[in-house]
Design a protein around this motif. Structure first.
Motif, mmCIF file in Angstrom:
data_model
loop_
_atom_site.group_PDB
_atom_site.id
_atom_site.type_symbol
_atom_site.label_atom_id
_atom_site.label_comp_id
_atom_site.label_asym_id
_atom_site.label_seq_id
_atom_site.Cartn_x
_atom_site.Cartn_y
_atom_site.Cartn_z
ATOM 1 N N ILE A 19 0.758 -1.251 0.084
ATOM 2 C CA ILE A 19 0.018 0.065 0.120
ATOM 3 C C ILE A 19 0.831 1.255 -0.015
ATOM 4 O O ILE A 19 0.475 2.192 -0.799
ATOM 5 C CB ILE A 19 -1.306 -0.193 1.031
ATOM 6 C CG1 ILE A 19 -2.248 -1.043 0.844
ATOM 7 C CG2 ILE A 19 -1.527 1.246 1.451
ATOM 8 C CD1 ILE A 19 -3.241 -0.249 -0.228
ATOM 9 N N ILE A 23 0.457 4.276 -2.838
ATOM 10 C CA ILE A 23 -0.202 5.432 -2.476
ATOM 11 C C ILE A 23 0.926 6.804 -2.931
ATOM 12 O O ILE A 23 0.468 7.824 -3.489
ATOM 13 C CB ILE A 23 -0.299 5.723 -0.810
ATOM 14 C CG1 ILE A 23 -1.622 4.730 -0.742
ATOM 15 C CG2 ILE A 23 -0.824 7.060 -0.442
ATOM 16 C CD1 ILE A 23 -2.085 4.683 0.821
ATOM 17 N N ASP A 24 2.080 6.267 -2.817
ATOM 18 C CA ASP A 24 3.210 7.183 -3.031
ATOM 19 C C ASP A 24 3.053 7.705 -4.962
ATOM 20 O O ASP A 24 3.264 8.583 -5.107
ATOM 21 C CB ASP A 24 4.551 6.831 -2.971
ATOM 22 C CG ASP A 24 4.949 7.014 -1.367
ATOM 23 O OD1 ASP A 24 4.185 7.476 -0.764
ATOM 24 O OD2 ASP A 24 5.957 6.204 -1.128
ATOM 25 N N LEU A 26 0.484 7.288 -6.579
ATOM 26 C CA LEU A 26 -1.066 7.863 -6.864
ATOM 27 C C LEU A 26 -0.903 9.420 -6.701
ATOM 28 O O LEU A 26 -1.408 10.107 -7.087
ATOM 29 C CB LEU A 26 -2.166 7.449 -6.042
ATOM 30 C CG LEU A 26 -2.534 5.705 -6.419
ATOM 31 C CD1 LEU A 26 -3.444 5.277 -5.366
ATOM 32 C CD2 LEU A 26 -2.893 5.827 -7.956
ATOM 33 N N LEU A 27 -0.251 9.705 -5.626
ATOM 34 C CA LEU A 27 0.147 11.195 -5.086
ATOM 35 C C LEU A 27 1.099 11.895 -5.844
ATOM 36 O O LEU A 27 0.965 13.229 -5.920
ATOM 37 C CB LEU A 27 0.523 11.241 -3.487
ATOM 38 C CG LEU A 27 -0.401 10.454 -2.204
ATOM 39 C CD1 LEU A 27 0.191 10.725 -1.214
ATOM 40 C CD2 LEU A 27 -1.983 11.261 -2.613
ATOM 41 N N ILE A 38 -9.061 9.533 -4.936
ATOM 42 C CA ILE A 38 -8.547 8.347 -4.692
ATOM 43 C C ILE A 38 -9.341 7.563 -3.488
ATOM 44 O O ILE A 38 -9.602 8.357 -2.674
ATOM 45 C CB ILE A 38 -6.942 8.282 -4.456
ATOM 46 C CG1 ILE A 38 -6.336 9.154 -5.350
ATOM 47 C CG2 ILE A 38 -6.573 6.945 -3.983
ATOM 48 C CD1 ILE A 38 -4.852 9.459 -4.710
ATOM 49 N N ILE A 40 -9.806 3.878 -1.881
ATOM 50 C CA ILE A 40 -9.504 2.569 -1.559
ATOM 51 C C ILE A 40 -10.173 1.661 -0.507
ATOM 52 O O ILE A 40 -10.772 2.448 0.405
ATOM 53 C CB ILE A 40 -7.985 2.739 -1.277
ATOM 54 C CG1 ILE A 40 -7.145 3.454 -2.118
ATOM 55 C CG2 ILE A 40 -7.349 1.369 -1.066
ATOM 56 C CD1 ILE A 40 -5.329 3.462 -1.862
ATOM 57 N N LEU A 53 -3.951 3.102 5.646
ATOM 58 C CA LEU A 53 -4.908 4.033 4.887
ATOM 59 C C LEU A 53 -5.288 5.029 5.333
ATOM 60 O O LEU A 53 -5.550 6.109 4.881
ATOM 61 C CB LEU A 53 -6.143 3.135 4.027
ATOM 62 C CG LEU A 53 -5.555 1.918 2.928
ATOM 63 C CD1 LEU A 53 -6.672 1.069 2.562
ATOM 64 C CD2 LEU A 53 -5.148 2.658 1.854
ATOM 65 N N TYR A 56 -3.968 8.698 5.802
ATOM 66 C CA TYR A 56 -3.934 9.673 4.417
ATOM 67 C C TYR A 56 -5.227 10.268 4.190
ATOM 68 O O TYR A 56 -6.215 9.605 3.921
ATOM 69 C CB TYR A 56 -3.477 8.920 3.099
ATOM 70 C CG TYR A 56 -2.107 8.126 3.120
ATOM 71 C CD1 TYR A 56 -1.188 8.986 2.461
ATOM 72 C CD2 TYR A 56 -1.962 6.815 3.585
ATOM 73 C CE1 TYR A 56 0.042 8.272 2.655
ATOM 74 C CE2 TYR A 56 -0.758 6.242 3.540
ATOM 75 C CZ TYR A 56 0.450 6.989 3.005
ATOM 76 O OH TYR A 56 1.664 6.438 3.051
ATOM 77 N N ILE A 59 -7.080 10.582 0.661
ATOM 78 C CA ILE A 59 -7.628 9.316 0.165
ATOM 79 C C ILE A 59 -8.919 8.911 0.925
ATOM 80 O O ILE A 59 -9.056 8.911 2.094
ATOM 81 C CB ILE A 59 -6.657 8.196 0.427
ATOM 82 C CG1 ILE A 59 -5.548 8.383 -0.529
ATOM 83 C CG2 ILE A 59 -7.287 7.011 -0.140
ATOM 84 C CD1 ILE A 59 -4.320 7.651 -0.317
ATOM 85 N N THR A 61 -11.122 6.342 2.215
ATOM 86 C CA THR A 61 -10.925 4.988 2.670
ATOM 87 C C THR A 61 -12.236 4.350 3.121
ATOM 88 O O THR A 61 -13.020 4.859 4.190
ATOM 89 C CB THR A 61 -9.917 4.647 3.879
ATOM 90 O OG1 THR A 61 -8.479 5.466 3.315
ATOM 91 C CG2 THR A 61 -9.711 3.314 4.192
#
Length: 299
Positions: A19, A23-24, A26-27, A38, A40, A53, A56, A59, A61
């Motif tokens: 994960i 995420i890195d 995606l950002l 985003i 997830i 998750l 962040y 995001i 979640t």
């Protein structure tokens, strides 16, 4: 350029090791931040995935208790706002230009599904490095119907509204089934673009490799049944055992060989083949049983 609002929807189950890198990536996407979200969906993970998750705030979640990736993805889609739904897997890393190229690909209004290469990320150990027999780009055509692995699939929301979301009765093969449904029930096109790229993490532990091999074979068995592609299960099992025995013989032959060059790497490749064959064996049996059970014991 017109920037469509895109919803990235990802299902995650026991992905605490993968994960953070997902995420890195995606950002770091080079797409206007106000034009994508985003989402997830944690599919009731038993590890630390959900807690990671939750750290962040940018995001969204969600948690899906119902078992199966399709249920998790569908919850994410229902909670999304995008004109385009972009889907990848939790063990992937997306290319910096992923969304930009997805957006560009959908400029053709006749296209309903966009797919692209699923390439291999840098291996973390020898076992993952040995996972090299699988094709880098997974795209399949059966009876003129095009399919793509769910690690790199994007849809117009209008298309999903027309044909419905992912089939939650399928524990595997749901991405291939929805590709078929869209092409059979609508006039929208499926298009593959070489610049819409994601990188996948292959299994780096024996347990993970076995689970992946079982799941892949299970999905393939269900997909074959769904497409009326039959085979003799007994002959299939015999062939898999032959592969296992061949790999074991290879290991012994290399052990007694005088050629010591790349011996460790070679051992790992043979070990990978043995585990993969065992996984495929159990996966095909599981898929065969699941299919028969649903025929004879359906309420």
């Amino acid at each position: 350029m017109n920037y469509s609002f895109i919803s990235i929807v990802i299902a995650a189950f026991n992905e605490e090791d993968n994960i953070p890198s997902l995420i890195d990536s995606l950002l770091a996407l080079d797409y206007p931040k106000k034009n994508f979200e985003i989402i997830i969906v944690d599919n009731n993970s038993k590890d630390n995935t959900y807690n990671i998750l939750s750290k962040y705030p940018t995001i969204k979640t969600l948690k899906q208790i119902k078992k199966g990736k399709p249920a998790a993805i569908n919850l994410g889609i229902l909670s999304s706002n995008g004109e385009i739904i972009a889907n990848t897997d939790a063990d992937c890393i997306v290319d910096k230009h992923w969304l930009l190229n997805i957006n560009k690909s959908f400029e053709d209004k006749a296209i309903g599904i966009v797919a692209g290469p699923i390439k291999k990320a840098c291996p973390r150990n020898m076992l993952e490095k040995s996972y090299s027999l699988r094709d880098e780009d997974f795209k399949v055509t059966m009876n003129l119907i095009k399919f793509q692995g769910g690690a790199n699939l994007s849809f117009r929301r209008d298309v999903l509204n027309m044909v419905g979301f992912f089939d939650e009765t399928l524990l595997r093969g749901q991405d291939l089934e929805i590709c078929e449904r869209v092409q059979l029930k609508t006039s929208y096109k499926f298009k593959y673009f070489d610049d819409v790229i994601v990188y996948t993490r292959y299994p780096h532990t024996i347990k993970r490799l076995l689970q992946t091999s079982i799941g892949d074979a299970f999905g393939k068995e269900l997909l074959d049944k769904m497409n009326n592609k039959s085979h003799n299960i007994a002959l299939h099992v015999i062939k898999l055992f032959e592969e296992i025995i061949y790999s074991i013989i290879q290991i012994f032959a290399k052990f007694f060989s005088k050629n010591k060059e790349n011996k460790i790497e070679s051992y790992y490749k043979d070990l990978y083949e043995i585990i993969r064959s065992f996984g495929r064996f159990f996966g095909h049996l599981r898929g065969h049983y699941y299919f028969l059970k649903n025929i004879f014991f359906k309420n």
